[in-house]
Design an enzyme around this catalytic site. Sequence first.
Site, short mmCIF file in Angstrom:
data_model
loop_
_atom_site.label_atom_id
_atom_site.label_comp_id
_atom_site.label_asym_id
_atom_site.label_seq_id
_atom_site.Cartn_x
_atom_site.Cartn_y
_atom_site.Cartn_z
N GLY A 73 54.45 107.66 37.24
CA GLY A 73 54.04 108.93 36.66
C GLY A 73 53.94 108.90 35.14
N THR A 74 54.94 108.35 34.49
CA THR A 74 54.99 108.37 33.03
C THR A 74 53.77 107.68 32.42
OG1 THR A 74 57.39 108.34 33.17
CG2 THR A 74 56.43 107.73 31.06
N SER A 200 53.30 109.22 41.27
CA SER A 200 54.25 108.11 41.26
C SER A 200 54.61 107.75 42.70
CB SER A 200 55.49 108.56 40.49
OG SER A 200 56.32 107.48 40.20
N GLY A 201 54.50 106.47 43.06
CA GLY A 201 54.73 106.07 44.45
C GLY A 201 56.15 106.29 44.95
N HIS A 202 57.12 106.08 44.04
CA HIS A 202 58.52 106.11 44.53
C HIS A 202 58.99 107.51 44.90
CE1 HIS A 202 60.77 107.59 40.91
NE2 HIS A 202 59.67 107.20 40.29
N CYS A 325 73.35 116.54 29.40
CA CYS A 325 74.34 116.44 28.35
C CYS A 325 73.60 116.03 27.08
CB CYS A 325 75.38 115.39 28.73
SG CYS A 325 76.96 115.75 28.03
N1 PLP Z 1 56.57 114.04 36.25
C1 PLP Z 1 57.43 114.62 37.09
C2 PLP Z 1 57.23 116.04 37.51
C3 PLP Z 1 58.51 113.88 37.57
O1 PLP Z 1 59.39 114.46 38.41
C4 PLP Z 1 58.68 112.54 37.15
C5 PLP Z 1 59.85 111.74 37.62
O2 PLP Z 1 60.88 112.27 37.92
C6 PLP Z 1 57.73 111.98 36.28
C7 PLP Z 1 56.69 112.77 35.86
C8 PLP Z 1 57.84 110.57 35.81
O3 PLP Z 1 57.59 109.69 36.86
P1 PLP Z 1 58.06 108.15 36.78
O4 PLP Z 1 59.54 108.18 36.54
O5 PLP Z 1 57.68 107.58 38.07
O6 PLP Z 1 57.34 107.53 35.64
#
Ligand code: PLP
Length: 387
Positions: A73-74, A200-202, A325
């Site tokens: 995702g990032t 994101s696949g995971h 935190c």
């Molecule tokens: N966007 C959302 C809404 C997410 O929940 C996450 C991960 O928790 C991300 C982006 C980032 O995904 P990744 O950690 O697979 O890069």
Amino acid sequence: MLDPLVYLDNNATTRLADEALEAMLPFLRDQFGNAGSAHVLGRISEGAVVAAREQVAELLGCAPAELVFTSGGTEGINHAFRGAFEAFPAKRHFVTTAVEHSAVLAMADWLRRNGAEVTVLGVDGQGRLDLAELEASLRPDTALVSVMAANNETGVLFPLEEVAGLVKARGILFHVDGTQALGKVPVDLARLGADLFNFSGHKFHAPKGTGGLYLRRGLRLKPFMIGGGQERGRRGGTENVPGLVGLGAAADLARTHLSRTGAVRALRDRLEAFLLSSIPGTRVNGAGAPRVPNTTMASFEGVEGEAVLLRLSEAGICVSTGSACTTGQKEASHVLRAMAVPAACALGSVRFSMSRYTTEADVAKVEACLPAILEDLRTQGAVARRR
Ligand code: PLP
């Protein structure tokens, strides 16, 4: 024998589906060819990547050519923001919301550091977007509007089609962070009208380090990763063939299971009904808004979410909190603050996120453990306050 762990932290990550692992194994052993190689092993890998792209495109409702594989995702979010920033040098205004994932909020900071202006839209007490506020924020120099499909903490769904209507009518790029929606609710990118959609696949039982970014046909952004000609020159680097095979298999499974999310919803609703009826001082955040079927973000008055998490973990139950935190200070999450959840509740927030592997026995274990944990923590808190 030890009790198996109860895993209710599926919005953080999910277990790899057995079928995805099975599909990957040959590509981790004998079929190790580089998908760019001309020989037989290379051709096998290339074919596997083509098949995976078709499987994932089917889940997204887009053409395979509109999909760039990424590490998650990032990476897709980085590419969408940087790509829009570079593509429209005359447009220096961006719009997003206060409840986005930190990956989007960090990109908003990056934009500001690079001279752009970012409007951050608020939400109401249920985590809902105000479409009139969104419409009023749009300007002739707005390059990109970025909203999430589903919130990672509360599961609240944003009205993407309505947002797309407002944004696209003004010729503005529309990016959706679909990370928490894909596999949980139907996604149809051909209909939606978004220009960019990352996932994101995971989060849906594929291996970590896999994901993708949809770029609507005809949208040309600069390559995010310059290198070899992989991903049609849009993202260089040798393909993660085993990972992509697992992603494709997980996408197929997710598509099959989309028609059966009623079972997850029933378990989630059962847990929520239990929490609200059996534990005084409980609220479920975002319950008044449309949500993905697997997520409950509960706040328990007068306790720390972190303490509940640790006690549940000792009991073999994995959950997450709604607080972070920051510089040693306990702070409610930015999502709950944006929803104006009172601090006394927000600090006691716990997220339960289920998957298709969650069972009735898992929920029953939470029901058996949690009331006593909360009673104990509240008694300890009361004793500490009297001292
Ligand atoms: N966007 C959302 C809404 C997410 O929940 C996450 C991960 O928790 C991300 C982006 C980032 O995904 P990744 O950690 O697979 O890069």
